[in-house]
Enzyme design. Structure first.
Site, PDB file in Angstrom:
ATOM      1  N   ASP A  16      43.652  -1.534  31.753  1.00 64.97           N
ATOM      2  CA  ASP A  16      43.717  -2.974  31.851  1.00 64.97           C
ATOM      3  C   ASP A  16      42.259  -3.515  31.405  1.00 64.97           C
ATOM      4  O   ASP A  16      41.320  -3.076  31.455  1.00 64.97           O
ATOM      5  CB  ASP A  16      44.038  -3.398  33.386  1.00 64.97           C
ATOM      6  CG  ASP A  16      43.891  -4.823  33.697  1.00 64.97           C
ATOM      7  OD1 ASP A  16      44.638  -5.458  33.215  1.00 64.97           O
ATOM      8  OD2 ASP A  16      43.115  -5.077  34.279  1.00 64.97           O
ATOM      9  N   TYR A  18      41.001  -7.612  31.860  1.00 63.88           N
ATOM     10  CA  TYR A  18      40.611  -8.641  32.705  1.00 63.88           C
ATOM     11  C   TYR A  18      40.526  -8.127  34.097  1.00 63.88           C
ATOM     12  O   TYR A  18      41.379  -7.783  34.892  1.00 63.88           O
ATOM     13  CB  TYR A  18      41.178  -9.987  32.599  1.00 63.88           C
ATOM     14  CG  TYR A  18      41.312 -10.304  31.150  1.00 63.88           C
ATOM     15  CD1 TYR A  18      39.930 -10.725  30.514  1.00 63.88           C
ATOM     16  CD2 TYR A  18      42.297 -10.114  30.269  1.00 63.88           C
ATOM     17  CE1 TYR A  18      40.079 -11.066  29.194  1.00 63.88           C
ATOM     18  CE2 TYR A  18      42.289 -10.608  28.857  1.00 63.88           C
ATOM     19  CZ  TYR A  18      41.145 -11.049  28.412  1.00 63.88           C
ATOM     20  OH  TYR A  18      41.173 -11.545  27.082  1.00 63.88           O
ATOM     21  N   THR A  20      39.138  -5.190  35.181  1.00 64.06           N
ATOM     22  CA  THR A  20      39.118  -3.809  35.092  1.00 64.06           C
ATOM     23  C   THR A  20      37.865  -3.371  34.234  1.00 64.06           C
ATOM     24  O   THR A  20      36.966  -2.890  34.728  1.00 64.06           O
ATOM     25  CB  THR A  20      40.344  -3.196  34.605  1.00 64.06           C
ATOM     26  OG1 THR A  20      41.449  -3.694  35.592  1.00 64.06           O
ATOM     27  CG2 THR A  20      40.182  -1.662  34.677  1.00 64.06           C
ATOM     28  N   ARG A  47      41.522 -18.261  37.626  1.00 64.35           N
ATOM     29  CA  ARG A  47      41.858 -16.826  37.647  1.00 64.35           C
ATOM     30  C   ARG A  47      43.345 -16.693  38.314  1.00 64.35           C
ATOM     31  O   ARG A  47      44.163 -16.298  37.706  1.00 64.35           O
ATOM     32  CB  ARG A  47      40.871 -15.768  38.160  1.00 64.35           C
ATOM     33  CG  ARG A  47      41.376 -14.548  38.068  1.00 64.35           C
ATOM     34  CD  ARG A  47      41.663 -13.764  36.676  1.00 64.35           C
ATOM     35  NE  ARG A  47      41.885 -12.214  37.070  1.00 64.35           N
ATOM     36  CZ  ARG A  47      42.641 -11.573  36.196  1.00 64.35           C
ATOM     37  NH1 ARG A  47      42.756 -12.224  34.997  1.00 64.35           N
ATOM     38  NH2 ARG A  47      42.789 -10.331  36.324  1.00 64.35           N
ATOM     39  N   SER A 124      46.907  -4.762  27.800  1.00 61.92           N
ATOM     40  CA  SER A 124      46.370  -6.278  28.542  1.00 61.92           C
ATOM     41  C   SER A 124      47.392  -7.395  28.277  1.00 61.92           C
ATOM     42  O   SER A 124      48.267  -7.385  27.252  1.00 61.92           O
ATOM     43  CB  SER A 124      45.071  -6.496  28.146  1.00 61.92           C
ATOM     44  OG  SER A 124      44.682  -7.989  28.688  1.00 61.92           O
ATOM     45  N   ASN A 125      47.627  -8.378  29.152  1.00 60.69           N
ATOM     46  CA  ASN A 125      48.037  -9.516  29.037  1.00 60.69           C
ATOM     47  C   ASN A 125      47.415 -10.482  27.878  1.00 60.69           C
ATOM     48  O   ASN A 125      48.033 -11.363  27.324  1.00 60.69           O
ATOM     49  CB  ASN A 125      48.000 -10.512  30.353  1.00 60.69           C
ATOM     50  CG  ASN A 125      48.849 -10.021  31.242  1.00 60.69           C
ATOM     51  OD1 ASN A 125      50.124  -9.522  30.847  1.00 60.69           O
ATOM     52  ND2 ASN A 125      48.599 -10.593  32.444  1.00 60.69           N
ATOM     53  N   LYS A 157      52.692  -8.609  32.227  1.00 59.45           N
ATOM     54  CA  LYS A 157      52.648  -7.739  33.480  1.00 59.45           C
ATOM     55  C   LYS A 157      53.057  -8.699  34.617  1.00 59.45           C
ATOM     56  O   LYS A 157      52.622  -9.894  34.771  1.00 59.45           O
ATOM     57  CB  LYS A 157      51.332  -7.283  33.746  1.00 59.45           C
ATOM     58  CG  LYS A 157      50.573  -6.307  32.469  1.00 59.45           C
ATOM     59  CD  LYS A 157      49.189  -6.070  32.942  1.00 59.45           C
ATOM     60  CE  LYS A 157      48.631  -5.109  31.904  1.00 59.45           C
ATOM     61  NZ  LYS A 157      47.172  -4.848  32.104  1.00 59.45           N
ATOM     62  N   SER A 181      43.630   0.157  36.462  1.00 61.25           N
ATOM     63  CA  SER A 181      43.634  -1.156  36.644  1.00 61.25           C
ATOM     64  C   SER A 181      42.880  -1.530  37.997  1.00 61.25           C
ATOM     65  O   SER A 181      43.233  -0.493  39.001  1.00 61.25           O
ATOM     66  CB  SER A 181      44.864  -1.475  36.742  1.00 61.25           C
ATOM     67  OG  SER A 181      44.951  -2.990  36.723  1.00 61.25           O
ATOM     68  N   ASN A 183      43.567  -4.443  39.035  1.00 58.85           N
ATOM     69  CA  ASN A 183      44.594  -5.531  39.802  1.00 58.85           C
ATOM     70  C   ASN A 183      45.832  -4.793  40.605  1.00 58.85           C
ATOM     71  O   ASN A 183      46.742  -4.219  39.871  1.00 58.85           O
ATOM     72  CB  ASN A 183      44.920  -6.480  38.526  1.00 58.85           C
ATOM     73  CG  ASN A 183      43.826  -7.052  37.948  1.00 58.85           C
ATOM     74  OD1 ASN A 183      43.456  -7.764  38.650  1.00 58.85           O
ATOM     75  ND2 ASN A 183      43.735  -6.868  36.765  1.00 58.85           N
ATOM     76  N   PHE A 185      48.624  -6.021  41.520  1.00 55.45           N
ATOM     77  CA  PHE A 185      49.970  -6.251  40.929  1.00 55.45           C
ATOM     78  C   PHE A 185      50.040  -5.378  39.677  1.00 55.45           C
ATOM     79  O   PHE A 185      51.558  -5.131  39.354  1.00 55.45           O
ATOM     80  CB  PHE A 185      50.074  -7.721  40.599  1.00 55.45           C
ATOM     81  CG  PHE A 185      49.402  -8.089  39.314  1.00 55.45           C
ATOM     82  CD1 PHE A 185      47.974  -8.824  39.430  1.00 55.45           C
ATOM     83  CD2 PHE A 185      50.063  -8.069  38.116  1.00 55.45           C
ATOM     84  CE1 PHE A 185      47.426  -9.167  38.248  1.00 55.45           C
ATOM     85  CE2 PHE A 185      49.525  -8.514  36.993  1.00 55.45           C
ATOM     86  CZ  PHE A 185      47.888  -9.177  36.980  1.00 55.45           C
ATOM     87  N   ASP A 186      49.149  -5.052  38.859  1.00 58.39           N
ATOM     88  CA  ASP A 186      49.470  -4.186  37.821  1.00 58.39           C
ATOM     89  C   ASP A 186      49.460  -2.919  38.186  1.00 58.39           C
ATOM     90  O   ASP A 186      50.410  -2.092  37.555  1.00 58.39           O
ATOM     91  CB  ASP A 186      47.984  -4.408  36.963  1.00 58.39           C
ATOM     92  CG  ASP A 186      48.019  -3.713  35.510  1.00 58.39           C
ATOM     93  OD1 ASP A 186      49.119  -3.597  34.993  1.00 58.39           O
ATOM     94  OD2 ASP A 186      46.843  -3.605  34.815  1.00 58.39           O
TER      95      ASP A 186
HETATM   96  C1  LAC Z   1      45.027  -7.896  31.734  1.00 61.58           C
HETATM   97  C2  LAC Z   1      45.341  -8.830  33.167  1.00 61.58           C
HETATM   98  C3  LAC Z   1      46.374  -8.196  34.018  1.00 61.58           C
HETATM   99  O1  LAC Z   1      44.058  -7.676  31.448  1.00 61.58           O
HETATM  100  O2  LAC Z   1      43.735  -8.720  33.597  1.00 61.58           O
HETATM  101  O3  LAC Z   1      46.242  -7.445  31.657  1.00 61.58           O
END
Ligand code: LAC
Length: 231
Positions: A16, A18, A20, A47, A124-125, A157, A181, A183, A185-186
């Site tokens: 991941d 952002y 990470t 964010r 990533s998103n 995601k 990751s 995150n 949620f990820d």
């Molecule tokens: C990304 C976000 C979830 O990089 O941080 O996918």
């Protein structure tokens, strides 16, 4: 998954971006010039809303590029904190999203992980343009064989479709890939879609209690390298 499968060395590490690899809250340094008394508050709200909008647009099946989502979230964060910025200032703050710093453990961690002979990809998103820009400015491009963006499937995601897209891009089954990751949620989304995950918990943060916490929890990417080599 049994313990043997869970502990097997993956063939691919999917990182991941952002939160990470790079720190999105660093946008507050630019905000500090324009709104010194509330820069951190704006960046946190930004964010939070960026993620909320990505979840909502996915559920509504109304995908928009992560760049658009990021701009709308900033618009909200500025309005909610009564911050009036001119168009040039807003553009400068948004541009900082292409110029985020890696967390201090990232470069040494990626160097250690590179020595393990696993394929390393970004997942990533972010839109392909954003990802190429932020990887170049942070000096991380060379560590990764592929940049996989959810943009190809037009969902964010943690839709299971995006994790399946990752598997198809790297040509592997779920148990051969490890998502890395910070995150929760990820991590939860990945595991729910059958892709094991390691949670990089740098700050001793809290996991979301809607799923069992992952067994692989590390404080840094260097610790992940140690974990994967069984040290
Ligand atoms: C990304 C976000 C979830 O990089 O941080 O996918």
């Amino acid at each position: 998954m049994n313990d043997a499968a869970a502990n097997a060395r993956p063939a691919v590490l999917a990182f991941d971006v952002y939160g990470t690899l790079v720190d999105p809250l660093r946008v507050w340094t630019r905000l500090q010039e324009y709104a010194p008394d509330r820069a951190l508050k704006i960046s946190e709200l930004w964010r939070q809303k960026q993620l909320e909008y990505s979840f909502r647009l996915t559920v509504m099946e109304q995908y928009q590029e992560f760049e658009w989502v990021t701009a709308r979230a900033l618009e909200y964060a500025l309005a909610a904190t009564d911050t009036a910025l001119g168009a040039t200032q807003v553009a400068a703050v948004l541009a900082q999203y292409d110029d985020l710093e890696p967390f201090p453990d990232v470069v040494p961690g990626l160097q250690a992980l590179s020595g393990l002979g696993l394929q390393m990809v970004v997942f990533s998103n972010g839109s392909p343009r954003m990802l190429n820009a932020v990887l170049a400015s942070s000096g991380l491009t060379g560590y990764f064989a592929e940049v996989v963006s959810v943009h190809d499937v037009r969902e964010f995601k943690p839709s299971p479709r995006v994790y399946r897209h990752l598997l198809s891009r790297v040509g592997r089954s779920g148990r051969e890939v490890l998502l890395v990751s910070s995150n929760p949620f990820d991590v939860i989304g990945s595991q729910a879609a059958g892709v094991p995950a390691a949670w990089v918990n740098r700050s001793g943060g809290q996991f979301d209690p809607i799923a069992a916490p992952p067994r692989r929890v590390v404080r840094s990417l260097g610790k992940l390298a140690e974990y994967l080599t069984g040290r």
